[in-house]
Design a protein around this motif. Structure first.
Motif, mmCIF file in Angstrom:
data_model
loop_
_atom_site.group_PDB
_atom_site.id
_atom_site.type_symbol
_atom_site.label_atom_id
_atom_site.label_comp_id
_atom_site.label_asym_id
_atom_site.label_seq_id
_atom_site.Cartn_x
_atom_site.Cartn_y
_atom_site.Cartn_z
ATOM 1 N N ASP A 73 1.841 7.204 9.450
ATOM 2 C CA ASP A 73 1.034 6.034 9.822
ATOM 3 C C ASP A 73 -0.452 6.288 9.593
ATOM 4 O O ASP A 73 -1.204 5.373 9.218
ATOM 5 C CB ASP A 73 1.280 5.670 11.283
ATOM 6 C CG ASP A 73 2.677 5.094 11.521
ATOM 7 O OD1 ASP A 73 3.355 4.743 10.530
ATOM 8 O OD2 ASP A 73 3.089 5.030 12.697
ATOM 9 N N THR A 74 -0.885 7.514 9.811
ATOM 10 C CA THR A 74 -2.288 7.859 9.570
ATOM 11 C C THR A 74 -2.593 7.828 8.075
ATOM 12 O O THR A 74 -3.623 7.276 7.642
ATOM 13 C CB THR A 74 -2.614 9.251 10.140
ATOM 14 O OG1 THR A 74 -2.310 9.283 11.530
ATOM 15 C CG2 THR A 74 -4.084 9.599 9.929
ATOM 16 N N ALA A 75 -1.695 8.385 7.279
ATOM 17 C CA ALA A 75 -1.884 8.357 5.819
ATOM 18 C C ALA A 75 -1.918 6.922 5.301
ATOM 19 O O ALA A 75 -2.605 6.622 4.317
ATOM 20 C CB ALA A 75 -0.778 9.150 5.135
ATOM 21 N N MET A 76 -1.177 6.025 5.951
ATOM 22 C CA MET A 76 -1.176 4.628 5.541
ATOM 23 C C MET A 76 -2.559 3.997 5.638
ATOM 24 O O MET A 76 -2.917 3.097 4.860
ATOM 25 C CB MET A 76 -0.177 3.838 6.392
ATOM 26 C CG MET A 76 1.205 3.726 5.769
ATOM 27 S SD MET A 76 1.195 2.851 4.181
ATOM 28 C CE MET A 76 0.673 1.227 4.703
ATOM 29 N N SER A 97 0.815 -1.223 0.000
ATOM 30 C CA SER A 97 0.000 0.000 0.000
ATOM 31 C C SER A 97 0.841 1.263 0.000
ATOM 32 O O SER A 97 0.409 2.314 -0.494
ATOM 33 C CB SER A 97 -0.941 0.001 1.204
ATOM 34 O OG SER A 97 -1.904 -1.022 1.095
ATOM 35 N N ALA A 98 2.063 1.180 0.549
ATOM 36 C CA ALA A 98 2.968 2.342 0.552
ATOM 37 C C ALA A 98 3.804 2.411 -0.712
ATOM 38 O O ALA A 98 4.587 3.350 -0.881
ATOM 39 C CB ALA A 98 3.890 2.282 1.767
ATOM 40 N N GLY A 99 3.623 1.439 -1.601
ATOM 41 C CA GLY A 99 4.422 1.381 -2.820
ATOM 42 C C GLY A 99 5.460 0.283 -2.723
ATOM 43 O O GLY A 99 5.816 -0.185 -1.633
ATOM 44 N N GLY A 100 5.964 -0.141 -3.880
ATOM 45 C CA GLY A 100 6.947 -1.211 -3.919
ATOM 46 C C GLY A 100 8.208 -0.857 -3.160
ATOM 47 O O GLY A 100 8.698 0.277 -3.226
ATOM 48 N N ALA A 101 8.767 -1.852 -2.452
ATOM 49 C CA ALA A 101 9.944 -1.598 -1.619
ATOM 50 C C ALA A 101 11.133 -1.131 -2.450
ATOM 51 O O ALA A 101 11.848 -0.193 -2.053
ATOM 52 C CB ALA A 101 10.307 -2.870 -0.850
ATOM 53 N N LEU A 127 -5.992 0.265 -1.380
ATOM 54 C CA LEU A 127 -5.235 -0.946 -1.703
ATOM 55 C C LEU A 127 -3.801 -0.648 -2.113
ATOM 56 O O LEU A 127 -2.870 -0.888 -1.366
ATOM 57 C CB LEU A 127 -5.952 -1.784 -2.769
ATOM 58 C CG LEU A 127 -7.390 -2.197 -2.396
ATOM 59 C CD1 LEU A 127 -7.994 -3.058 -3.491
ATOM 60 C CD2 LEU A 127 -7.433 -2.919 -1.069
ATOM 61 N N SER A 128 -3.565 -0.127 -3.345
ATOM 62 C CA SER A 128 -2.181 0.135 -3.740
ATOM 63 C C SER A 128 -2.150 1.166 -4.852
ATOM 64 O O SER A 128 -3.130 1.342 -5.579
ATOM 65 C CB SER A 128 -1.495 -1.155 -4.213
ATOM 66 O OG SER A 128 -1.802 -1.453 -5.554
#
Length: 411
Positions: free
Chosen positions: A257-260, A66-70, A267-268
């Motif tokens: 963390d809130t934006a997450m 969800s935060a983008g690809g590592a 989803l992504s």
């Protein structure tokens, strides 16, 4: 019949796109339309981005984190370090364009009814994002006469009240092309620190600074590390507007963390967009050198051409690929529509964005237009001639004094 929501009714139409039906009609009538209304560059996307799609070895197009690809976030961290912005990959969230990054920022930090201060004119879609979030925009007006420099800090102080939670800037600026100096940003830093506000900074045009000017990122302002949220995007940097990949960057873990939570709910971010965006990180400096040279040439042609027209004033922008010009007309809303509906010069006409849509204060910008120099130089020169000839016969032309020294200083 079921009713429409109040939020839907209040959602503003885009001042950049609302004249599209008139442009389409003009083209259907056989006219050539020079589209200077929208920041869609004609610059080629780097080849490394397309190559990544061609050699992509995947069995399916799956969700990313969800935060983008590592790997992409690590690559972004390296990119930011290369331009003097020291952030780690766990402080970077990949978003669906810069638009989602700003929206997540608002939703994570502001309650409905709270206020943000924005120097106007500003990117018109900020209005839409504020409507989404249920927050209010309080404008502080910058003036075309001084090139849209940051308004005095006293003007910000006057607007701050118990509901004020943050300040939004775009640097380099859309729609003005103005580049805030380090000193101007430090003055903003002081007021942010004094009132414990958030500072949201849209830096998507960072690569496009001219005449030796260099951008200074808000991430490097000392003393407000937990107040700053950086908005970024690949759309303009690599001429990949359709990839829809942006980033939200903050050292404030609670905000991240809130934006997450919002990121997980959608989803992504787009998987294919991340593939090309990650590959674009390998774009050679020679690409940017050529692009900047092209934009400087276009900027000079457009701004000098506009200032050669009687009654027109346009300050020289230091960044992005936009300028705002003041025209000797009763209303640029009327003038821009008239250009498309009723006027052509040798079968050609121009589409521009009336600048009133970039102001929050009623009545401002009614004689101004935003122009994007995203077309080839020859097209820009033709557009200038269309505007010159149109102003000779436009029924709503007014007498407007333009200080000659202002024109000279703008060039």
């Amino acid at each position: 019949m079921p009713s429409i929501s109040k939020k839907g009714i209040n959602m503003p139409s885009s001042p950049i796109r609302k004249l599209v039906p008139f442009a389409e009609k003009a083209e259907a009538e056989g006219k050539t339309v020079y589209y200077l209304n929208i920041g869609q560059p004609d610059i080629k996307t780097p080849e490394v981005a397309f190559d990544a799609l061609m050699i992509m070895d995947r069995k399916n197009i799956a969700y990313s984190h969800s935060a983008g690809g590592a790997n992409y976030r690590k690559g972004l961290s390296d990119y930011y370090k290369s331009v003097g912005i020291d952030v780690s990959d766990d402080e970077i969230m990949v978003t669906t364009g810069g638009s989602e990054a700003l929206l997540f920022s608002f939703l994570s930090t502001l309650n409905p009814g709270e206020e943000i201060i924005i120097p106007e004119p500003f990117y018109a879609n900020y209005n839409g994002f504020a409507q989404y979030a249920g927050i209010n925009i309080t404008p502080v007006t910058a003036n075309i006469e001084d090139g849209f420099a940051l308004p005095p800090i006293e003007a910000f102080e006057e607007k701050i009240n118990a509901n004020t939670k943050g300040i939004v800037i775009c640097n380099p600026g859309n729609p003005t092309g103005y580049l805030y100096s380090k000193e101007e940003l430090e003055r903003l830093r002081d007021i942010v620190k004094k009132h414990d506000l958030y500072l949201y900074a849209d830096e998507v045009y960072r690569e496009f600074c001219y005449d030796g000017a260099e951008p200074f990122s808000v991430m490097n302002l000392e003393g407000i590390e937990n107040n700053v949220i950086l908005i970024d995007s690949v759309s303009k940097r690599y001429s990949m507007c359709g990839a829809r990949i942006g980033a939200l960057i903050t050292r404030n873990k609670e905000v991240f963390d809130t934006a997450m939570k919002f990121a997980q709910a959608r989803l992504s971010p787009p998987t294919l967009g991340q593939v090309v965006a990650e590959a674009a990180l390998k774009t050679p400096q020679s690409y940017f050198d050529e692009v900047i040279s092209t934009y400087v040439d276009r900027r000079n042609a457009l701004v000098e051409g506009l200032n050669s027209i009687d009654g027109v004033f346009c300050p020289m922008p230091k960044g992005a690929f936009y300028c705002v010009a003041k025209l000797p007309v009763d209303s640029t809303e009327n003038f821009c529509q008239w250009l498309l509906e009723e006027f052509d010069y040798q079968g050609k006409t121009v589409m521009m964005a009336p600048a009133s849509g970039f102001y929050a204060s009623p009545g401002l910008g009614t004689q101004e237009v935003r122009l994007a120099y995203v077309l080839e130089k020859s097209a820009l020169l033709n557009a200038v001639e269309v505007i010159r000839e149109a102003l000779k016969v436009y029924p709503g032309r007014i007498q407007q004094e333009v200080n000659v020294s202002e024109k000279e200083n703008s060039i």
